[in-house]
Design a protein around this motif. Structure first.
Motif, PDB file in Angstrom:
ATOM      1  N   CYS A  84      23.855  34.855  56.704  1.00 29.73           N
ATOM      2  CA  CYS A  84      24.027  35.989  57.618  1.00 29.73           C
ATOM      3  C   CYS A  84      25.456  36.066  58.141  1.00 29.73           C
ATOM      4  O   CYS A  84      26.047  37.148  58.193  1.00 29.73           O
ATOM      5  CB  CYS A  84      23.036  35.871  58.783  1.00 29.73           C
ATOM      6  N   LEU A  85      26.018  34.919  58.534  1.00 32.49           N
ATOM      7  CA  LEU A  85      27.395  34.916  59.025  1.00 32.49           C
ATOM      8  C   LEU A  85      28.367  35.383  57.951  1.00 32.49           C
ATOM      9  O   LEU A  85      29.275  36.177  58.211  1.00 32.49           O
ATOM     10  CB  LEU A  85      27.771  33.509  59.493  1.00 32.49           C
ATOM     11  N   MET A  86      28.193  34.875  56.724  1.00 33.42           N
ATOM     12  CA  MET A  86      29.076  35.262  55.627  1.00 33.42           C
ATOM     13  C   MET A  86      28.937  36.749  55.320  1.00 33.42           C
ATOM     14  O   MET A  86      29.937  37.452  55.122  1.00 33.42           O
ATOM     15  CB  MET A  86      28.747  34.432  54.388  1.00 33.42           C
ATOM     16  N   TRP A  87      27.708  37.263  55.314  1.00 36.21           N
ATOM     17  CA  TRP A  87      27.467  38.668  55.013  1.00 36.21           C
ATOM     18  C   TRP A  87      28.108  39.567  56.071  1.00 36.21           C
ATOM     19  O   TRP A  87      28.803  40.539  55.748  1.00 36.21           O
ATOM     20  CB  TRP A  87      25.963  38.909  54.916  1.00 36.21           C
ATOM     21  N   ILE A  88      27.885  39.234  57.342  1.00 38.89           N
ATOM     22  CA  ILE A  88      28.451  40.048  58.426  1.00 38.89           C
ATOM     23  C   ILE A  88      29.979  39.973  58.398  1.00 38.89           C
ATOM     24  O   ILE A  88      30.671  40.986  58.607  1.00 38.89           O
ATOM     25  CB  ILE A  88      27.903  39.585  59.783  1.00 38.89           C
ATOM     26  N   PHE A  89      30.530  38.774  58.124  1.00 35.69           N
ATOM     27  CA  PHE A  89      31.989  38.623  58.086  1.00 35.69           C
ATOM     28  C   PHE A  89      32.596  39.477  56.980  1.00 35.69           C
ATOM     29  O   PHE A  89      33.579  40.201  57.209  1.00 35.69           O
ATOM     30  CB  PHE A  89      32.349  37.154  57.870  1.00 35.69           C
ATOM     31  N   ILE A  90      32.035  39.393  55.768  1.00 34.32           N
ATOM     32  CA  ILE A  90      32.554  40.190  54.654  1.00 34.32           C
ATOM     33  C   ILE A  90      32.433  41.669  54.957  1.00 34.32           C
ATOM     34  O   ILE A  90      33.379  42.455  54.736  1.00 34.32           O
ATOM     35  CB  ILE A  90      31.803  39.837  53.352  1.00 34.32           C
ATOM     36  N   ASP A  91      31.290  42.088  55.461  1.00 31.27           N
ATOM     37  CA  ASP A  91      31.056  43.506  55.725  1.00 31.27           C
ATOM     38  C   ASP A  91      32.020  44.030  56.789  1.00 31.27           C
ATOM     39  O   ASP A  91      32.590  45.113  56.642  1.00 31.27           O
ATOM     40  CB  ASP A  91      29.608  43.717  56.173  1.00 31.27           C
ATOM     41  N   GLU A  92      32.206  43.269  57.860  1.00 33.02           N
ATOM     42  CA  GLU A  92      33.057  43.719  58.963  1.00 33.02           C
ATOM     43  C   GLU A  92      34.540  43.584  58.622  1.00 33.02           C
ATOM     44  O   GLU A  92      35.325  44.519  58.812  1.00 33.02           O
ATOM     45  CB  GLU A  92      32.738  42.906  60.216  1.00 33.02           C
ATOM     46  N   LEU A 163      21.845  43.095  56.829  1.00 30.55           N
ATOM     47  CA  LEU A 163      22.898  42.441  57.599  1.00 30.55           C
ATOM     48  C   LEU A 163      22.328  41.584  58.721  1.00 30.55           C
ATOM     49  O   LEU A 163      23.006  41.336  59.726  1.00 30.55           O
ATOM     50  CB  LEU A 163      23.890  43.464  58.158  1.00 30.55           C
ATOM     51  N   CYS A 164      21.084  41.138  58.558  1.00 28.35           N
ATOM     52  CA  CYS A 164      20.414  40.258  59.530  1.00 28.35           C
ATOM     53  C   CYS A 164      20.399  40.860  60.934  1.00 28.35           C
ATOM     54  O   CYS A 164      20.494  40.154  61.945  1.00 28.35           O
ATOM     55  CB  CYS A 164      21.074  38.886  59.572  1.00 28.35           C
ATOM     56  N   GLY A 165      20.285  42.183  61.009  1.00 27.44           N
ATOM     57  CA  GLY A 165      20.320  42.857  62.298  1.00 27.44           C
ATOM     58  C   GLY A 165      21.709  43.262  62.724  1.00 27.44           C
ATOM     59  O   GLY A 165      21.883  44.009  63.696  1.00 27.44           O
ATOM     60  N   HIS A 166      22.735  42.745  62.030  1.00 30.36           N
ATOM     61  CA  HIS A 166      24.141  43.143  62.163  1.00 30.36           C
ATOM     62  C   HIS A 166      24.804  42.695  63.451  1.00 30.36           C
ATOM     63  O   HIS A 166      25.964  42.296  63.434  1.00 30.36           O
ATOM     64  CB  HIS A 166      24.280  44.670  62.022  1.00 30.36           C
ATOM     65  N   LYS A 167      24.135  42.755  64.564  1.00 26.99           N
ATOM     66  CA  LYS A 167      24.783  42.438  65.835  1.00 26.99           C
ATOM     67  C   LYS A 167      25.017  40.936  65.952  1.00 26.99           C
ATOM     68  O   LYS A 167      24.160  40.132  65.620  1.00 26.99           O
ATOM     69  CB  LYS A 167      23.923  42.904  67.010  1.00 26.99           C
ATOM     70  N   ILE A 168      26.209  40.572  66.426  1.00 29.72           N
ATOM     71  CA  ILE A 168      26.496  39.179  66.768  1.00 29.72           C
ATOM     72  C   ILE A 168      26.657  39.098  68.278  1.00 29.72           C
ATOM     73  O   ILE A 168      26.912  40.100  68.950  1.00 29.72           O
ATOM     74  CB  ILE A 168      27.754  38.665  66.040  1.00 29.72           C
ATOM     75  N   CYS A 169      26.535  37.875  68.806  1.00 28.63           N
ATOM     76  CA  CYS A 169      26.443  37.740  70.256  1.00 28.63           C
ATOM     77  C   CYS A 169      27.702  38.207  70.981  1.00 28.63           C
ATOM     78  O   CYS A 169      27.616  38.766  72.078  1.00 28.63           O
ATOM     79  CB  CYS A 169      26.129  36.284  70.614  1.00 28.63           C
ATOM     80  N   LEU A 170      28.890  38.016  70.377  1.00 34.26           N
ATOM     81  CA  LEU A 170      30.116  38.416  71.058  1.00 34.26           C
ATOM     82  C   LEU A 170      30.269  39.930  71.139  1.00 34.26           C
ATOM     83  O   LEU A 170      31.060  40.429  71.934  1.00 34.26           O
ATOM     84  CB  LEU A 170      31.328  37.786  70.363  1.00 34.26           C
ATOM     85  N   HIS A 171      29.532  40.671  70.291  1.00 36.71           N
ATOM     86  CA  HIS A 171      29.548  42.126  70.420  1.00 36.71           C
ATOM     87  C   HIS A 171      28.877  42.576  71.705  1.00 36.71           C
ATOM     88  O   HIS A 171      29.063  43.712  72.142  1.00 36.71           O
ATOM     89  CB  HIS A 171      28.859  42.773  69.213  1.00 36.71           C
ATOM     90  N   ASN A 172      28.062  41.698  72.288  1.00 35.56           N
ATOM     91  CA  ASN A 172      27.447  42.030  73.579  1.00 35.56           C
ATOM     92  C   ASN A 172      28.449  41.938  74.715  1.00 35.56           C
ATOM     93  O   ASN A 172      28.205  42.469  75.802  1.00 35.56           O
ATOM     94  CB  ASN A 172      26.261  41.090  73.854  1.00 35.56           C
ATOM     95  N   THR A 173      29.561  41.246  74.472  1.00 32.18           N
ATOM     96  CA  THR A 173      30.644  41.217  75.457  1.00 32.18           C
ATOM     97  C   THR A 173      31.402  42.541  75.377  1.00 32.18           C
ATOM     98  O   THR A 173      31.928  42.899  74.330  1.00 32.18           O
ATOM     99  CB  THR A 173      31.607  40.050  75.172  1.00 32.18           C
ATOM    100  N   LYS A 174      31.450  43.245  76.478  1.00 32.21           N
ATOM    101  CA  LYS A 174      31.980  44.611  76.453  1.00 32.21           C
ATOM    102  C   LYS A 174      33.435  44.660  76.007  1.00 32.21           C
ATOM    103  O   LYS A 174      33.842  45.543  75.246  1.00 32.21           O
ATOM    104  CB  LYS A 174      31.830  45.256  77.835  1.00 32.21           C
ATOM    105  N   ILE A 175      34.230  43.691  76.437  1.00 30.76           N
ATOM    106  CA  ILE A 175      35.657  43.710  76.091  1.00 30.76           C
ATOM    107  C   ILE A 175      35.843  43.542  74.584  1.00 30.76           C
ATOM    108  O   ILE A 175      36.582  44.298  73.942  1.00 30.76           O
ATOM    109  CB  ILE A 175      36.405  42.598  76.860  1.00 30.76           C
ATOM    110  N   VAL A 176      35.153  42.557  74.013  1.00 26.45           N
ATOM    111  CA  VAL A 176      35.296  42.298  72.577  1.00 26.45           C
ATOM    112  C   VAL A 176      34.751  43.464  71.758  1.00 26.45           C
ATOM    113  O   VAL A 176      35.382  43.922  70.797  1.00 26.45           O
ATOM    114  CB  VAL A 176      34.586  40.984  72.187  1.00 26.45           C
TER     115      VAL A 176
END
Length: 321
Positions: A84-92, A163-176
């Protein structure tokens, strides 16, 4: 999240597969054409295209098969956090590299066409061309490595979604999340559209000046190449960027989800169509393709009538008795 998506996984699988196979073949051919020819390889205007097509090909060979596997099984397999991490990293990351590099190309084309004296020395070429291009690529890789591969929080994955739901935890941080959306997606897209429109206007004005017609013919291919790629990005990226921007400032996160789903799905066709746009705008590509496959373009043999040799028949004189 995908309950209202009307395109079934089976249809998505075939839509991706039928576009994926010819796109990979075209990418390999365009890269071969640009890299194998020394003149094409060292041309400044082609280096951005080489970066775009190379990045696009890596994206296709890694990211798209994972989508195809998901559409086939209707689940992520193997269902591991590492995948999941590799997939999200490549996609993003590779998506952002394409957008940011094209945004820089939109600016650089103005310099190449209208300020070509800036490239008069090797030092200036490094300062204007190499340093910004390399810096942007490294920035995107470092940013996504820090915030995706080395997270400071724990991610949760949904293996029933692409994309395993696509969202990662740091995306929940508004600044990031806001920085990523604005600086890596929205701003580059606006630069592509704005500078492409400006280039088109300057091209039309330049073409009307008769005394600059000869100089303009030399740069026409660079302008057409950029405008063609920019139109492709604008048509398929602008809708989803508008919705993301609206979610950041005006509307709730849930109100535009269904439109983002469709916009995100069809935005992958930028990846599929980019090699063909580059192939069409590279004029010498078609001639090399004909040289590689001469039987496909063998001209029909014409049968011409052949003149018969003239024969002179001597008339016999009648016998006079």
């Amino acid at each position: 999240m995908y309950s209202n998506f009307l395109i079934s996984n089976e249809v998505q699988f075939w839509l991706f597969l039928t576009a994926f196979i010819p796109s990979v073949g075209c990418s390999i051919f365009v890269l071969y054409h640009l890299i194998s020819n020394r003149t094409q390889r060292h041309a400044i205007n082609n280096r951005v295209i080489i970066v775009l097509i190379s990045n696009n090909l890596i994206y296709e060979l890694i990211d798209i098969p994972l989508f195809l596997n998901y559409y086939r099984l209707e689940a992520v397999w193997p269902n591991t956090p590492g995948l999941c991490l590799m997939w999200i990293f490549i996609d993003e990351a590779l998506y952002s590299i394409s957008t940011v590099v094209l945004a820089w190309a939109s600016i650089e084309r103005h310099i190449l066409i209208f300020h070509n004296r800036w490239w008069s020395s090797t030092r200036r070429r490094r300062l204007i061309h190499f340093i910004p291009l390399v810096s942007l690529v490294f920035y995107i890789i470092i940013f996504h490595t820090v915030f995706i591969l080395l997270p400071l929080c724990e991610n949760t994955y949904d293996y029933t979604q692409e994309l395993c739901g696509h969202k990662i935890c740091l995306h929940n941080t508004k600044i990031v999340g806001t920085w990523d959306s604005i600086m890596n997606d929205i701003l580059p897209t606006l630069i592509i559209v704005g500078f492409s429109i400006a280039l088109l206007v300057r091209v039309l004005l330049q073409n009307r000046r008769v005394h600059q017609h000869i100089q303009w013919r030399k740069h026409r291919k660079m302008a057409i190449q950029l405008l063609s790629i920019s139109i492709l990005y604008s048509l398929l990226y602008i809708p989803i960027m508008c919705i993301v921007l609206a979610q950041l400032c005006c509307i709730s996160q849930d109100s535009g989800d269904i439109f983002i789903q469709y916009g995100r799905f069809f935005s992958y066709y930028v990846t599929f169509l980019l090699p063909f746009v580059c192939f069409i705008t590279l004029s010498k590509c078609s001639y090399k393709f004909k040289d590689m496959f001469p039987n496909w373009h063998r001209p029909a043999r014409l049968i011409h009538p052949m003149p018969l040799p003239m024969m002179t028949v001597a008339a016999e004189r009648p016998n006079i008795m």
